[in-house]
Every structure is written in structure tokens, then in C-alpha cells.
Design a protein around this motif. Structure first.
Motif: not given
Length: 305
Positions: A274-302
């Protein structure tokens, strides 16, 4: 539909595992504990120092010695003599001779019963044992301190341990236990592995198998308690009461330990799964929430003017 079928099959196999675990433990304990003469004698040897067992043995020995004295004197035994014999019997249970006689008698009776259960040629016959060699050994040991003990007669009398009906029933039960002690543990392991392998969600299946094993161990512990009550209540004669309870507790000590080991093992497996199933997926969720992993915003087109 296929995952549901796998889940149902896994549930059935895990339930069978939970039911077979205590039965396999009971069969293994019976064949490698009480059914082994050496282990049996080693288990009941400390009972020679138990006060309840010594009192029950003293009462039995006192009655037997009183009968011998009555035959020697060719007359009734009065109260004074009976009191003396009873005190002498209780004093005897505190000697080394009693300990030697206790071990020798238990070894002789157990070996005789076990030999009868394993031999089909004894079917339909009562199990008897001649305790004369044990009595002679105890008499010689006691005579070192009490010279009068040399006058105790040694009789070769067949003492019935089990009637023919009881022996035949025990023989059939012994055969079943002999087979079950090998196949039940193997079947429990196979069912547990198969139940986890076919499960659609294997981590949940492991948790369920652990909980089922723990429940099976708790059921076995409860059966030992109920068996003690029934055994002590049904035994007649001088072995009832506290003495019978002491003997039962000594013989089932390893069975109680095995039952609680099943409970501990099952709960440990269930909790770890039960513990491995509950806490084994937490690192993945946190990695998705890190700002550095967000895609860069698209530049506005002229846009053209």
C-alpha cells in the motif's frame, strides 16, 4: 470484460490462499511437532516442574500406591495411611527420579502410539503399552534415597492408551495430515503467485493477499483458543483442569507463534504494498509541477501593417 474476468479469477485465488495458509500451518505443525517423538518429549519435559501437572501426577500415583499397599497388607487402607501415601507421592514429584520417569513414560507412550498410527497391520486393534520397564527404572532410582522403594512390585500390565476405534480414527487423520503437510503449503504459494499474476492491478492483489494471510493467521490463533477450551472441558479424570491446560499450552506454543507470524507477515506485505503504491507516484506528479519543465511560451507573431 477481460479485465473483470481477470479480477474475479484473482480474487478467487487470493481467497483460497487466505484459507489455505492457516490449514497448511496447522498440518505442518502437527507433522513436525506432536508427531515427532523427540520434539514431543522435549516439549513436555518442562511440565514435570509445573505445579498443576505435579499435583495431578501425585494424585494418580497416590491412588496407585494406596492400592498396592492394600494388596500387600491384605486389608483396607485407613485415612492415615492414605494421607501418608499422598504426601509421599507429592514429595516424589519433586525428585529427579520423577523427572526421569516422566520423560521415559512420555517417550514410551508416544513412540508406541506413533508406531501404531504408521502401521496398517495394527488396524482394528487397541494401542497398549507396558510401563513395567519405566516403573522398574523409577523404582531403582527412588530406592537410592528410599530403601523401602525396593519392595514396590513391578507388574507387566498392558495399559490401554487408545481403543481400537480411536486408533483407527487417528490413523486415518494421520494419513490426511501426512499428505496435507506437503501439498497445502505448496498450493497456498501457487495460488498466491497465480492470483497476483493474473490480476489486472497487481499491487492491489498483493495487498489483498497480505490481508488475507493476516486474517488466516488470526483465524488460526482463534481456533487454538477455542480448541483449548474444548479440550480441557472434555478430558475426564485426573488430567482435567489446570494440568490439561498446561499440557495443551506446551504442545500448541509453536502453533500459536506460527499463527501470529502469519498475521505479522501478512500485515507487513499489505502495508508495504500500500505504501509503495501510494507514495511511489509522487515524484512524477511533482516533476510535472516544476516550473523548469513547462514549455517555453510562444513568441508573439508580428502582423503586417
Amino acid at each position: 470484460m477481460f479485465p473483470r474476468l481477470r479480477g474475479a479469477l484473482s480474487a478467487v485465488l487470493i481467497v483460497l490462499t487466505g484459507l489455505l495458509a492457516p490449514c497448511a500451518t496447522l498440518a505442518g505443525w502437527a507433522m513436525h511437532g506432536p508427531a515427532d517423538t523427540g520434539r514431543y518429549v522435549a516439549t513436555v519435559a518442562p511440565l514435570a516442574d509445573d505445579p498443576d501437572v505435579r499435583d495431578a501426577a501425585a494424585d494418580t500415583l497416590g491412588s496407585g500406591f494406596a492400592g498396592i499397599v492394600g494388596e500387600v497388607t491384605a486389608g483396607p487402607v485407613n485415612g492415615t495411611v492414605r494421607l501418608f501415601v499422598r504426601d509421599a507421592a507429592r514429595s516424589f514429584t519433586r525428585t529427579e527420579a520423577f523427572h526421569e520417569g516422566w520423560d521415559a513414560a512420555n517417550r514410551t507412550v508416544h513412540a508406541t502410539v506413533l508406531r501404531a498410527l504408521r502401521d496398517d497391520a495394527t488396524a482394528g486393534h487397541a494401542v497398549t503399552v507396558d510401563l513395567a520397564p519405566v516403573t522398574e527404572r523409577v523404582r531403582d532410582r527412588l530406592a537410592e534415597d528410599v530403601p523401602f522403594a525396593r519392595r514396590i512390585p513391578v507388574r507387566h500390565t498392558a495399559v490401554t492408551v487408545l481403543t481400537a476405534h480411536q486408533a483407527d480414527r487417528l490413523r486415518e487423520g494421520y494419513r490426511v495430515l501426512d499428505v496435507a503437510a506437503f501439498w497445502l503449503p505448496l498450493a497456498a504459494v501457487v495460488f498466491a503467485v497465480a492470483g497476483i499474476a493474473v490480476a489486472a492491478r497487481r499491487r492491489r492483489a498483493v495487498t489483498a493477499a497480505g490481508i488475507g494471510t493476516a486474517l488466516g493467521g488470526a483465524l488460526l490463533a482463534l481456533a487454538v483458543v477455542v480448541g483449548r477450551r474444548l479440550t480441557v472441558t472434555e478430558l475426564p479424570g485426573p488430567v482435567d483442569g489446570p494440568a490439561a491446560g498446561a499440557v495443551y499450552d506446551a504442545l500448541t506454543e509453536t502453533l500459536r507463534t506460527a499463527a501470529w507470524l502469519l498475521v505479522g507477515l501478512g500485515l507487513t506485505v499489505a502495508l508495504a504494498s500500500w505504501l509503495t503504491g501510494r507514495y511511489g507516484r509522487l515524484p512524477r506528479r511533482r516533476s510535472r509541477a516544476e516550473p523548469g519543465t513547462d514549455p517555453a511560451p510562444a513568441r508573439p507573431t508580428r502582423t503586417g501593417r
